[in-house]
Design a protein around this motif. Structure first.
Motif, PDB file in Angstrom:
ATOM      1  N   GLU A 128      16.368  -8.137  -4.075  1.00 53.73           N
ATOM      2  CA  GLU A 128      15.219  -9.013  -3.809  1.00 53.73           C
ATOM      3  C   GLU A 128      14.667  -8.792  -2.411  1.00 53.73           C
ATOM      4  O   GLU A 128      13.453  -8.748  -2.201  1.00 53.73           O
ATOM      5  CB  GLU A 128      15.611 -10.486  -4.015  1.00 53.73           C
ATOM      6  CG  GLU A 128      15.846 -10.872  -5.465  1.00 53.73           C
ATOM      7  CD  GLU A 128      14.639 -10.550  -6.351  1.00 53.73           C
ATOM      8  OE1 GLU A 128      13.500 -10.857  -5.945  1.00 53.73           O
ATOM      9  OE2 GLU A 128      14.843  -9.976  -7.434  1.00 53.73           O
ATOM     10  N   LEU A 129      15.573  -8.641  -1.431  1.00 55.46           N
ATOM     11  CA  LEU A 129      15.155  -8.398  -0.052  1.00 55.46           C
ATOM     12  C   LEU A 129      14.465  -7.039   0.064  1.00 55.46           C
ATOM     13  O   LEU A 129      13.457  -6.895   0.769  1.00 55.46           O
ATOM     14  CB  LEU A 129      16.367  -8.450   0.884  1.00 55.46           C
ATOM     15  CG  LEU A 129      16.106  -8.193   2.363  1.00 55.46           C
ATOM     16  CD1 LEU A 129      15.158  -9.244   2.935  1.00 55.46           C
ATOM     17  CD2 LEU A 129      17.411  -8.187   3.146  1.00 55.46           C
ATOM     18  N   ILE A 130      14.986  -6.053  -0.650  1.00 57.34           N
ATOM     19  CA  ILE A 130      14.390  -4.711  -0.618  1.00 57.34           C
ATOM     20  C   ILE A 130      12.992  -4.727  -1.211  1.00 57.34           C
ATOM     21  O   ILE A 130      12.052  -4.144  -0.656  1.00 57.34           O
ATOM     22  CB  ILE A 130      15.304  -3.712  -1.370  1.00 57.34           C
ATOM     23  CG1 ILE A 130      16.580  -3.471  -0.559  1.00 57.34           C
ATOM     24  CG2 ILE A 130      14.590  -2.389  -1.627  1.00 57.34           C
ATOM     25  CD1 ILE A 130      17.655  -2.730  -1.312  1.00 57.34           C
ATOM     26  N   LYS A 131      12.825  -5.438  -2.319  1.00 57.68           N
ATOM     27  CA  LYS A 131      11.502  -5.533  -2.945  1.00 57.68           C
ATOM     28  C   LYS A 131      10.529  -6.282  -2.041  1.00 57.68           C
ATOM     29  O   LYS A 131       9.363  -5.901  -1.915  1.00 57.68           O
ATOM     30  CB  LYS A 131      11.613  -6.220  -4.310  1.00 57.68           C
ATOM     31  CG  LYS A 131      12.245  -5.325  -5.383  1.00 57.68           C
ATOM     32  CD  LYS A 131      12.094  -5.913  -6.770  1.00 57.68           C
ATOM     33  CE  LYS A 131      13.036  -7.067  -6.990  1.00 57.68           C
ATOM     34  NZ  LYS A 131      12.993  -7.562  -8.391  1.00 57.68           N
ATOM     35  N   ALA A 132      11.023  -7.331  -1.393  1.00 60.56           N
ATOM     36  CA  ALA A 132      10.164  -8.104  -0.485  1.00 60.56           C
ATOM     37  C   ALA A 132       9.755  -7.276   0.727  1.00 60.56           C
ATOM     38  O   ALA A 132       8.685  -7.487   1.307  1.00 60.56           O
ATOM     39  CB  ALA A 132      10.901  -9.370  -0.030  1.00 60.56           C
ATOM     40  N   SER A 133      10.610  -6.312   1.118  1.00 58.59           N
ATOM     41  CA  SER A 133      10.299  -5.447   2.256  1.00 58.59           C
ATOM     42  C   SER A 133       9.414  -4.266   1.869  1.00 58.59           C
ATOM     43  O   SER A 133       9.057  -3.449   2.716  1.00 58.59           O
ATOM     44  CB  SER A 133      11.606  -4.917   2.875  1.00 58.59           C
ATOM     45  OG  SER A 133      12.430  -5.978   3.293  1.00 58.59           O
ATOM     46  N   ASP A 134       9.088  -4.168   0.570  1.00 52.65           N
ATOM     47  CA  ASP A 134       8.156  -3.142   0.086  1.00 52.65           C
ATOM     48  C   ASP A 134       8.735  -1.736   0.135  1.00 52.65           C
ATOM     49  O   ASP A 134       7.997  -0.754   0.285  1.00 52.65           O
ATOM     50  CB  ASP A 134       6.835  -3.195   0.868  1.00 52.65           C
ATOM     51  CG  ASP A 134       5.668  -2.584   0.097  1.00 52.65           C
ATOM     52  OD1 ASP A 134       5.719  -2.594  -1.143  1.00 52.65           O
ATOM     53  OD2 ASP A 134       4.738  -2.087   0.739  1.00 52.65           O
ATOM     54  N   ALA A 135      10.056  -1.618   0.030  1.00 49.70           N
ATOM     55  CA  ALA A 135      10.662  -0.283  -0.027  1.00 49.70           C
ATOM     56  C   ALA A 135      10.350   0.357  -1.374  1.00 49.70           C
ATOM     57  O   ALA A 135      10.105  -0.332  -2.368  1.00 49.70           O
ATOM     58  CB  ALA A 135      12.168  -0.377   0.173  1.00 49.70           C
ATOM     59  N   GLU A 136      10.362   1.686  -1.398  1.00 49.04           N
ATOM     60  CA  GLU A 136       9.979   2.417  -2.605  1.00 49.04           C
ATOM     61  C   GLU A 136      11.176   2.969  -3.371  1.00 49.04           C
ATOM     62  O   GLU A 136      11.016   3.698  -4.345  1.00 49.04           O
ATOM     63  CB  GLU A 136       9.037   3.560  -2.219  1.00 49.04           C
ATOM     64  CG  GLU A 136       7.724   3.036  -1.636  1.00 49.04           C
ATOM     65  CD  GLU A 136       6.915   4.097  -0.932  1.00 49.04           C
ATOM     66  OE1 GLU A 136       5.772   4.332  -1.343  1.00 49.04           O
ATOM     67  OE2 GLU A 136       7.429   4.679   0.048  1.00 49.04           O
TER      68      GLU A 136
ATOM     69  N   LYS B 180       2.204  11.991   1.291  1.00 48.95           N
ATOM     70  CA  LYS B 180       2.989  10.862   0.802  1.00 48.95           C
ATOM     71  C   LYS B 180       4.394  10.914   1.394  1.00 48.95           C
ATOM     72  O   LYS B 180       5.060  11.944   1.380  1.00 48.95           O
ATOM     73  CB  LYS B 180       3.078  10.926  -0.730  1.00 48.95           C
ATOM     74  CG  LYS B 180       3.919   9.817  -1.356  1.00 48.95           C
ATOM     75  CD  LYS B 180       3.185   8.478  -1.308  1.00 48.95           C
ATOM     76  CE  LYS B 180       3.939   7.427  -2.135  1.00 48.95           C
ATOM     77  NZ  LYS B 180       5.214   7.042  -1.533  1.00 48.95           N
ATOM     78  N   ILE B 181       4.857   9.794   1.935  1.00 50.82           N
ATOM     79  CA  ILE B 181       6.208   9.652   2.489  1.00 50.82           C
ATOM     80  C   ILE B 181       6.929   8.566   1.705  1.00 50.82           C
ATOM     81  O   ILE B 181       6.396   7.469   1.525  1.00 50.82           O
ATOM     82  CB  ILE B 181       6.173   9.260   3.986  1.00 50.82           C
ATOM     83  CG1 ILE B 181       5.400  10.284   4.806  1.00 50.82           C
ATOM     84  CG2 ILE B 181       7.590   9.081   4.516  1.00 50.82           C
ATOM     85  CD1 ILE B 181       6.051  11.633   4.893  1.00 50.82           C
ATOM     86  N   ASN B 182       8.121   8.864   1.221  1.00 47.61           N
ATOM     87  CA  ASN B 182       8.906   7.848   0.506  1.00 47.61           C
ATOM     88  C   ASN B 182       9.686   6.996   1.500  1.00 47.61           C
ATOM     89  O   ASN B 182      10.502   7.513   2.256  1.00 47.61           O
ATOM     90  CB  ASN B 182       9.858   8.510  -0.484  1.00 47.61           C
ATOM     91  CG  ASN B 182       9.120   9.152  -1.643  1.00 47.61           C
ATOM     92  OD1 ASN B 182       8.144   8.595  -2.147  1.00 47.61           O
ATOM     93  ND2 ASN B 182       9.573  10.319  -2.067  1.00 47.61           N
ATOM     94  N   LEU B 183       9.422   5.695   1.489  1.00 52.31           N
ATOM     95  CA  LEU B 183      10.091   4.761   2.395  1.00 52.31           C
ATOM     96  C   LEU B 183      11.203   4.061   1.620  1.00 52.31           C
ATOM     97  O   LEU B 183      10.946   3.192   0.776  1.00 52.31           O
ATOM     98  CB  LEU B 183       9.087   3.737   2.931  1.00 52.31           C
ATOM     99  CG  LEU B 183       9.588   2.776   4.002  1.00 52.31           C
ATOM    100  CD1 LEU B 183       9.965   3.529   5.266  1.00 52.31           C
ATOM    101  CD2 LEU B 183       8.522   1.726   4.313  1.00 52.31           C
ATOM    102  N   TYR B 184      12.456   4.468   1.892  1.00 52.15           N
ATOM    103  CA  TYR B 184      13.594   3.962   1.137  1.00 52.15           C
ATOM    104  C   TYR B 184      14.421   2.978   1.962  1.00 52.15           C
ATOM    105  O   TYR B 184      14.329   2.939   3.192  1.00 52.15           O
ATOM    106  CB  TYR B 184      14.499   5.122   0.699  1.00 52.15           C
ATOM    107  CG  TYR B 184      13.908   6.007  -0.398  1.00 52.15           C
ATOM    108  CD1 TYR B 184      12.859   5.547  -1.193  1.00 52.15           C
ATOM    109  CD2 TYR B 184      14.398   7.285  -0.623  1.00 52.15           C
ATOM    110  CE1 TYR B 184      12.318   6.342  -2.184  1.00 52.15           C
ATOM    111  CE2 TYR B 184      13.875   8.096  -1.626  1.00 52.15           C
ATOM    112  CZ  TYR B 184      12.827   7.617  -2.404  1.00 52.15           C
ATOM    113  OH  TYR B 184      12.303   8.404  -3.388  1.00 52.15           O
TER     114      TYR B 184
ATOM    115  N   LYS C  66       0.833  -1.200   0.000  1.00 46.84           N
ATOM    116  CA  LYS C  66       0.000   0.000   0.000  1.00 46.84           C
ATOM    117  C   LYS C  66       0.874   1.258   0.000  1.00 46.84           C
ATOM    118  O   LYS C  66       2.005   1.225   0.469  1.00 46.84           O
ATOM    119  CB  LYS C  66      -0.926  -0.001   1.217  1.00 46.84           C
ATOM    120  CG  LYS C  66      -1.949  -1.135   1.202  1.00 46.84           C
ATOM    121  CD  LYS C  66      -2.884  -1.041   2.404  1.00 46.84           C
ATOM    122  CE  LYS C  66      -3.923  -2.167   2.358  1.00 46.84           C
ATOM    123  NZ  LYS C  66      -4.841  -2.091   3.528  1.00 46.84           N
ATOM    124  N   PRO C  67       0.347   2.374  -0.499  1.00 40.88           N
ATOM    125  CA  PRO C  67       1.124   3.622  -0.488  1.00 40.88           C
ATOM    126  C   PRO C  67       1.459   4.053   0.933  1.00 40.88           C
ATOM    127  O   PRO C  67       0.669   3.834   1.862  1.00 40.88           O
ATOM    128  CB  PRO C  67       0.171   4.638  -1.148  1.00 40.88           C
ATOM    129  CG  PRO C  67      -0.824   3.818  -1.885  1.00 40.88           C
ATOM    130  CD  PRO C  67      -0.975   2.544  -1.126  1.00 40.88           C
TER     131      PRO C  67
END
Length: 318
Positions: free
Chosen positions: A293-301, A279-283, A270-271
């Motif tokens: 792959e780990l970053i994508k799985a953690s839902d980072a933007e 909106k907050i960018n979560l990096y 979710k956003p």
């Protein structure tokens, strides 16, 4: 098992938050003799040390590869750093000097030099540098284990611990290579008498999600072996043989935390918005392609901090 006063409370420094329950199990390491022995052929003994050193570098390469998936690139890189430490001219020449000048065996020389470097790191003002003392201990213990393996004295089985079911692992300290190889299904928590919350071991414990308390001091004694404990990684307290009321209280706390963590999963995908709709960018932090792959799985933007030095450390040329 010695009788301990119920509700005995030990105090330490939080290295990773969380609540853990289990029987206290002290690390059982292989007995590595460091007594000094007189060596007549020091040239052969230096060659024996060199063979073990090269073997250790190979082992660390394999450990790095095995740790990538479990810890991510940013944490696994410590084993590449350990390889570099084993190639440090000051460390290597110091050991060769002890063997040559004192006509001593390699195990003794490695131990003496390790203690010297460890002391230097522990006396530094910087917390991060003090945490590197464990790295010196780790690489030196590895060399001595290999020396004894080559002599057929030691069968390399690593650390072991007693008791079935969940255990809270206790030790003077854990080195990175021990921590990364722990069975996460068996070890619910970690407590150490020494250590640092800035060490690689503490960082690994956080990555692996194991509640950890360090710097408990002399109160963490082996007569506590086998006693049921509660590790409160929020306050830095360890409750030994807690009463029913204390167990129920921390069981409820752990249940609440588990529910909260489960609830957080509902926001995956979710956003990232504040309650007011901003909106907050979560990096995420990254050190290599292996982290993606780990970053994508953690839902980072996106990537907020790219650790480019890791790329340089892995490269053989510019």
């Amino acid at each position: 098992m010695a009788k301990i006063r119920q509700n005995l409370v030990l105090h330490g420094t939080v290295a990773n938050k969380g609540i853990a329950f289990g029987k206290l199990s002290f690390v059982k390491r292989a007995d590595i003799g460091h007594e000094k022995k007189e060596i007549k052929n020091t040239k052969a003994e230096c060659a024996r040390f060199e063979k073990a050193r090269l073997h250790a570098i190979t082992q660390l390469g394999a450990l790095y590869d095995a740790s990538l998936e479990k810890l991510g690139e940013q944490n696994a890189v410590v084993f590449q750093i350990h390889q570099m430490m084993l190639e440090d001219p000051d460390y290597v020449s110091s050991i060769i000097d002890v063997i040559t000048k004192e006509h001593s065996n390699a195990e003794y020389a490695v131990t003496v030099v390790a203690q010297k470097f460890e002391k230097q790191f522990l006396e530094m003002d910087n917390d991060y540098m003090r945490g590197r003392a464990a790295d010196i201990v780790d690489i030196s213990r590895r060399i001595n284990e290999i020396l004894m393996m080559h002599d057929g004295v030691l069968n390399n089985k690593g650390i072991s611990y007693n008791h079935e079911g969940s255990v809270v692992l206790a030790a003077d300290d854990l080195v990175p290579s021990e921590t990364v190889q722990l069975d996460q299904k068996a070890v619910s928590g970690i407590v150490t008498s020494k250590g640092s919350n800035r060490s690689h071991t503490a960082i690994f414990a956080r990555t692996m999600g194991i509640p950890t308390i360090v710097c408990v001091g002399d109160s963490l004694t082996e007569d506590l072996e086998g006693h049921f404990v509660i590790v409160d990684g929020n306050s830095g307290r360890i409750y030994v043989d807690p009463d029913k009321e204390t167990i129920e209280r921390f069981s409820e706390i752990k249940k609440t935390v588990d529910v909260q963590n489960s609830h957080l999963e509902e926001f995956r995908g979710k956003p990232t918005l504040t309650r007011s709709g901003n909106k907050i960018n979560l990096y995420a932090n990254s050190g290599s392609l292996a982290d993606l792959e780990l970053i994508k799985a953690s839902d980072a933007e996106g990537i907020g901090l790219f650790r480019s030095e890791y790329i340089f450390m892995q490269a053989s040329d510019y």
